[in-house]
Every structure is written in structure tokens, then in C-alpha cells.
Design an enzyme around this catalytic site. Sequence first.
Site, PDB file in Angstrom:
ATOM      1  N   SER A  63      -5.225   1.539   1.970  1.00  0.00           N
ATOM      2  CA  SER A  63      -5.442   1.477   0.519  1.00  0.00           C
ATOM      3  C   SER A  63      -4.636   2.621  -0.101  1.00  0.00           C
ATOM      4  CB  SER A  63      -6.931   1.577   0.185  1.00  0.00           C
ATOM      5  OG  SER A  63      -7.470   2.812   0.563  1.00  0.00           O
ATOM      6  N   HIS A 120     -10.508  -2.192   4.498  1.00  0.00           N
ATOM      7  CA  HIS A 120     -10.739  -1.750   5.880  1.00  0.00           C
ATOM      8  C   HIS A 120     -11.636  -2.674   6.677  1.00  0.00           C
ATOM      9  CE1 HIS A 120     -10.003   2.652   4.446  1.00  0.00           C
ATOM     10  NE2 HIS A 120      -8.918   1.911   4.426  1.00  0.00           N
ATOM     11  N   GLU A 178     -16.006   1.925   1.467  1.00  0.00           N
ATOM     12  CA  GLU A 178     -16.731   2.734   2.459  1.00  0.00           C
ATOM     13  C   GLU A 178     -18.143   3.034   1.986  1.00  0.00           C
ATOM     14  OE1 GLU A 178     -14.305   6.231   2.985  1.00  0.00           O
ATOM     15  OE2 GLU A 178     -12.496   5.014   3.150  1.00  0.00           O
ATOM     16  N   GLU A 222     -12.112   1.898  10.313  1.00  0.00           N
ATOM     17  CA  GLU A 222     -12.545   3.289  10.493  1.00  0.00           C
ATOM     18  C   GLU A 222     -13.772   3.393  11.388  1.00  0.00           C
ATOM     19  OE1 GLU A 222     -12.723   5.206   6.667  1.00  0.00           O
ATOM     20  OE2 GLU A 222     -10.544   5.078   6.454  1.00  0.00           O
ATOM     21  N   ASP A 262     -17.165   5.308  -1.043  1.00  0.00           N
ATOM     22  CA  ASP A 262     -15.787   5.294  -1.532  1.00  0.00           C
ATOM     23  C   ASP A 262     -15.560   3.894  -2.076  1.00  0.00           C
ATOM     24  OD1 ASP A 262     -13.172   5.385  -2.189  1.00  0.00           O
ATOM     25  OD2 ASP A 262     -12.398   5.841  -0.181  1.00  0.00           O
ATOM     26  N   GLU A 282     -16.715   8.357  -4.532  1.00  0.00           N
ATOM     27  CA  GLU A 282     -15.250   8.511  -4.519  1.00  0.00           C
ATOM     28  C   GLU A 282     -14.583   7.331  -5.216  1.00  0.00           C
ATOM     29  OE1 GLU A 282     -13.746   9.318  -0.568  1.00  0.00           O
ATOM     30  OE2 GLU A 282     -11.795   8.462  -1.056  1.00  0.00           O
ATOM     31  N   ASP A 307      -9.593  10.458  -5.094  1.00  0.00           N
ATOM     32  CA  ASP A 307      -8.689  10.242  -3.947  1.00  0.00           C
ATOM     33  C   ASP A 307      -7.394   9.639  -4.494  1.00  0.00           C
ATOM     34  OD1 ASP A 307      -7.360   9.530  -1.638  1.00  0.00           O
ATOM     35  OD2 ASP A 307      -8.722   7.914  -1.102  1.00  0.00           O
ATOM     36  N   LYS A 312      -5.644  14.801   1.722  1.00  0.00           N
ATOM     37  CA  LYS A 312      -4.995  14.111   2.840  1.00  0.00           C
ATOM     38  C   LYS A 312      -3.571  14.642   2.967  1.00  0.00           C
ATOM     39  CE  LYS A 312      -7.322   9.647   2.032  1.00  0.00           C
ATOM     40  NZ  LYS A 312      -7.210   8.397   1.235  1.00  0.00           N
ATOM     41  N   HIS A 315      -9.125  12.005   6.895  1.00  0.00           N
ATOM     42  CA  HIS A 315      -8.240  11.193   7.732  1.00  0.00           C
ATOM     43  C   HIS A 315      -7.634  10.062   6.889  1.00  0.00           C
ATOM     44  CE1 HIS A 315     -11.484   7.890   8.459  1.00  0.00           C
ATOM     45  NE2 HIS A 315     -11.417   8.262   7.212  1.00  0.00           N
ATOM     46  N   LYS A 334     -14.066  13.977   6.103  1.00  0.00           N
ATOM     47  CA  LYS A 334     -14.258  12.529   6.163  1.00  0.00           C
ATOM     48  C   LYS A 334     -13.347  12.005   7.266  1.00  0.00           C
ATOM     49  CE  LYS A 334     -12.690   9.173   3.104  1.00  0.00           C
ATOM     50  NZ  LYS A 334     -12.707   8.216   1.975  1.00  0.00           N
TER      51      LYS A 334
HETATM   52  P1  PGA Z   1      -6.767   4.698   3.459  1.00  0.00           P
HETATM   53  O1  PGA Z   1      -8.302   4.847   3.022  1.00  0.00           O
HETATM   54  O2  PGA Z   1      -6.483   5.685   4.497  1.00  0.00           O
HETATM   55  O3  PGA Z   1      -6.659   3.275   3.913  1.00  0.00           O
HETATM   56  O4  PGA Z   1      -5.969   4.940   2.195  1.00  0.00           O
HETATM   57  C1  PGA Z   1      -8.968   6.061   3.004  1.00  0.00           C
HETATM   58  C2  PGA Z   1      -9.564   6.343   1.668  1.00  0.00           C
HETATM   59  O5  PGA Z   1      -9.356   5.592   0.701  1.00  0.00           O
HETATM   60  O6  PGA Z   1     -10.264   7.342   1.524  1.00  0.00           O
HETATM   61 ZN    ZN Z   2     -10.589   6.840  -0.768  1.00  0.00          ZN
END
Ligand code: PGA
Ligand code: ZN
Length: 426
Positions: A47, A167, A176, A217, A254, A297, A324, A349, A377, A400
Amino acid sequence: MATQPNTNIYSVTAREILDSRANPTLETTVILESGYRGTASVPAGASLGKYEAVEKRDNDAKRYGGMGVQQAVEIVNATLAPKLTGKNAADQAAIDKLMLDLDGTPNKKNLGANSILSVSLAVAVAAAAAYRTALYRYLNVQFSVYERTPLERIPTPTFNIINGGKHGAGNLDFQEFHVVPATSKPYAEALRMGAEIYQSTKKILLYRNAVHSVGDEGGFAPDLFTNQDALEILTEAIRATPYRMGVDVFLGLDVAATHFKKDRTYQIKDRPAAYTSAEFIDYFKELQRTNRLLLLEDPLGEDDWESWKALTKELGGEVLVIGDDLLATNLDRLKKAIDEKACGAILLKPNQIGTLSEFFAVTAMAKQHDIKCIVSHRSGETNDTFIADLAVAVQSQYVKFGAPARGERVAKYNRLLQIEAELRQQ
Ligand code: PGA
Ligand code: ZN
């Protein structure tokens, strides 16, 4: 770090390896003149936010469906390596600046954020080895140039127990569904809570005859009627353990709303009609009333700034509103969010921005403005545990790393157990 080892770079070599989704990624090894070496690999998101630094993919449909990274490997081996040979690996800022200057674009599209990041991280691993220092300690010293940060605690893990959105194989809109141990819990206890609630969730899904296979995940990816149902399953799973909801453990989401936002509305399975931004904020107010979330999130799209401000004004006192896709670990976007009070926390990230130095600058800025930090991650990971050391080094409030299941997730959680034991001995 009393003695000065020789940290000059002797060689830099990248190769193409696989990530946890059977997609290629880069692994880079830096060898120093002193013989010490460091290896790091880069993860990949599914994403992806619009404001992330861009990764270089071959786009050759005949190899790995276009996902190959041979060009990125070549960039490291033929373009970056000759320029970096002889440079001091312990001068992270200079190494990163050299790569940024060579790339010359704001989003690293020339050389690729994946090429650059693999080198940026491997350089730090090699330098830490040369100093014969644990990586988290080495990174902590590096980060303290930006923001003095004593090493005190292991960040609290937030566990992604149910996977939806991009995911999951199931039908949930939200990406999530998390359980979050109280920050007062020692890390090993928090990890145990996450694992026990994970197992409890599996039993409930089995009992309900729901699909209990896992998503990207490591969390379960069931088909359910509504997103609220997933939160109810987690609540039920927690009730079947000794842990008290709202005291020992909390829920988090999330939403990853950018990825189902259509035009100006949000369509989810909980209601037939799509929500306007204002209606979606009311939906979260109601969700908050019934579920008392601790973390929320990306509840809104990455460009919906006005709605972020309104939601944070309404709910920011009781739930940590995390950016994010909104922030993309980007200094300018974080500055805007601070000025406009658009959120209360940032997901961090490394591959959203592409160098360790820029990651440190963003993290320091967040800390200076009391924006809470969550080191994260990506959904496509390797067994590299760099981000576990990084999270401890910058003393983020949370980490996370996905569900407490699947090797590439567990490697990071287990690394934190090692660091916890070391910190206890000091
Ligand atoms: P992604 O998802 O690594 O697929 O972007 C993680 C997130 O959105 O926190
Ligand atoms: Zn996210």
C-alpha cells in the site's frame, strides 16, 4: 567508542534476493579496509503512498513480472560503489549526501530509493562492526547528533493480528487490526501477550468456521461481514486470555484509507452508502466510543489535510492519530502536519525516505515537537533485523513489525528480546 578503527570502505556489492512475497529486492554488503563488513536488505510496501521515495524496478515483464531489481543492483555496483570506495563509513551524513547528490532528484527516482537505502544501511552495519559495538548502540550515537537520546526502554510492540485491505486475501477494507499491550509492560511480557492473543484469535476464527489462513504480515485474513466484526473478534480473543481490555491491552487500526478512497468519498462494507470525509470522521467518533482505540493510523486519505485536522481536533485527545501515507517519513510533510496539527504520531519507515540520515532528521523533528514515533516494517520484508536496532536507537514509543508469526516478522521481535536482555545487564 574509545579507539578509532579503520572504517574506510573497501568494497560495496549488491545482489538481487527475494522478499517475503516472492518479489525481488536488494541485499548489499559493504566491506571495510579493516575487513569488517555489514549487510543490509530493503523491504517493499504494497500500500504505497504517493509521497514516498520511489524504488527502482526493472519493469521487464519477462522477469519476476516486472518486479526485478537488476538495474538497482547495477546502480549500486557500477555507479555508487566506485564513488564510495575509500570513503569513511562512520561518516553517515557524508555518505548519504554523496548518494543524494549523485541522484539529484527529490524522490530518488534516478538511482532508486532501494539502491540508495541498501547502501546507507549496510554502511552503518559495517561501521558498527568495526567499532565492535552493538548496532543499536552505534545507531544511538549517530542519532544523538540530531537529538540526544538515552537508551532506556524497548519500544512497545503493536501487533497486526487481522490483515485486510491490500494485505489480506479476505474482504476487509481496513488494512490492519492491532492489539497493543500497555506501554508499562516490559517487552518480553508484551510479546507474550501478543502471541497468546494471536493464538486465541485463531481459536475463535476456527470456532466460527472462518478462514484462518494468514495475510502478508502474518495476521489472519478472514472474510467477515464488516470491519467492526474484526474488532469484535479481537475483543473476544482478548477476553479469552487473562489480559484486561483497556488496562493491559488496547486495540488499534491502520485504516490505510488512501487505498479505498474514491474521488472524495470513503466506501466500506459497514454501510451501503459511501461516507463523505465529514461522515467518515463521525464514523470514527462512534467507533472510538464503542472500541476505545489507542492507535488510529491513516484514517483518511493522504491528501485530505483539512479532514485530518478536524479528526485530530475531535479525537486526538483520546486516540493517537498516526500519519503513514500522509507523512511518508518526509520532513516537509511532517513540518506541515506539525504546523497544521494534523496528527499526533508518525509512522517511520526507512524505505519511504531512502537514507538513514534523512530518517534521523525526520525522527528528531518529530521528537522535538512531541509527535509520537512508531518505527515500522513494510508488508514485503526480509529477515533483516536492522529496524529493531533502529527503533531502540531512536527510542521510538512503538514498533510495528506485523503479527508475532512468520519468520520475517518474528526475527525482528526476537531481536528486541536480545536487546532487552543486554540493556538489563548494563
Ligand atoms: P505497506 O503497509 O508496507 O504495504 O505499505 C504498511 C502500512 O501501511 O503501514
Ligand atoms: Zn500504514
